[in-house]
Write a protein that holds these residues in place. Structure first.
Motif, mmCIF file in Angstrom:
data_model
loop_
_atom_site.group_PDB
_atom_site.id
_atom_site.type_symbol
_atom_site.label_atom_id
_atom_site.label_comp_id
_atom_site.label_asym_id
_atom_site.label_seq_id
_atom_site.Cartn_x
_atom_site.Cartn_y
_atom_site.Cartn_z
ATOM 1 N N SER A 179 -10.699 12.546 31.459
ATOM 2 C CA SER A 179 -11.073 13.322 30.268
ATOM 3 C C SER A 179 -10.229 12.912 29.072
ATOM 4 N N ALA A 180 -8.964 12.600 29.328
ATOM 5 C CA ALA A 180 -8.058 12.213 28.240
ATOM 6 C C ALA A 180 -8.314 10.786 27.767
ATOM 7 N N PRO A 210 -11.485 8.655 28.099
ATOM 8 C CA PRO A 210 -12.863 8.416 28.558
ATOM 9 C C PRO A 210 -13.321 6.962 28.429
ATOM 10 N N ASN A 243 -6.485 14.040 38.035
ATOM 11 C CA ASN A 243 -7.927 14.234 37.895
ATOM 12 C C ASN A 243 -8.333 14.543 36.453
ATOM 13 N N MET A 244 -7.396 14.938 35.607
ATOM 14 C CA MET A 244 -7.695 15.216 34.202
ATOM 15 C C MET A 244 -7.597 13.948 33.346
ATOM 16 N N VAL A 264 -9.860 24.695 33.779
ATOM 17 C CA VAL A 264 -9.552 23.440 34.459
ATOM 18 C C VAL A 264 -10.084 23.517 35.874
#
Length: 185
Positions: free
Chosen positions: A34-35, A37, A30-31, A2
């Protein structure tokens, strides 16, 4: 693996001062791309602004006299000079000389009740404190508070049936200003 990406506008000095919890929030935020898109997500700044708006915790700015005589609101809103000391309301560039930031207290108090820990702490005076005559261990042992407990609640001269601070959800607020002067009398 990560990677922690700091959002635009968050300076390194600010990042260094963040608590570990805040760093985890930033990392999780910030993740999110990605989860999800396929979804255009708002920035952290936009998200915080929206949360503050929905929670009712947004501060309001009010113009005030540079000498703290008055606020330029209501009937004083359009004045160019303070009605008390004649100080100018505006700088030569057209900006207010001074502003006061007001954060409404009621949304803050309302936000405390859903949290079991803070709700319990707010009921300390009834559920967690026992007054013993002649002993001062807490602000609730003070003479003024003890005197107020014996007085009926009065609203606009109309006396109600119950005494002050007797209901479980009554909130006792104290104010310490340490020389703060929003206006002079």
């Amino acid at each position: 693996m990560v990677f922690l990406c700091w959002p635009c506008g968050v300076s390194k000095g600010y990042r260094d001062d963040l608590s570990s919890y805040d760093k985890q929030v930033l990392q999780s935020f910030n993740m999110l791309p990605s989860a999800f898109p396929d979804i255009q997500l708002p920035s952290l700044k936009q998200t915080r602004a929206q949360v503050a708006f929905l929670a009712g915790l947004s501060p309001a700015q009010y113009d005030c006299c540079i000498n703290s005589c008055c606020f330029f609101v209501g009937p004083l809103e359009d004045l160019d000079m303070c009605p008390h000391c004649s100080a100018p309301h505006w700088t030569p560039s057209g900006q207010p000389q001074k502003q006061f930031t007001y954060v409404p207290i009621i949304p803050h108090l309302v936000a405390l009740y859903p949290n079991p820990k803070s709700a319990t702490e707010m009921r300390h005076r009834i559920c967690g404190h026992s007054h013993q005559l002649g002993t001062v261990t807490d602000v609730f042992d003070g003479l003024l508070y003890q005197e107020l407990l014996t007085k009926k609640v009065s609203i606009n001269g109309h006396e109600l049936a119950h005494n002050q601070f007797r209901k479980l959800r009554d909130i006792v607020l104290g104010l310490a200003t340490d020389g703060f002067a929003p206006f002079r009398c």
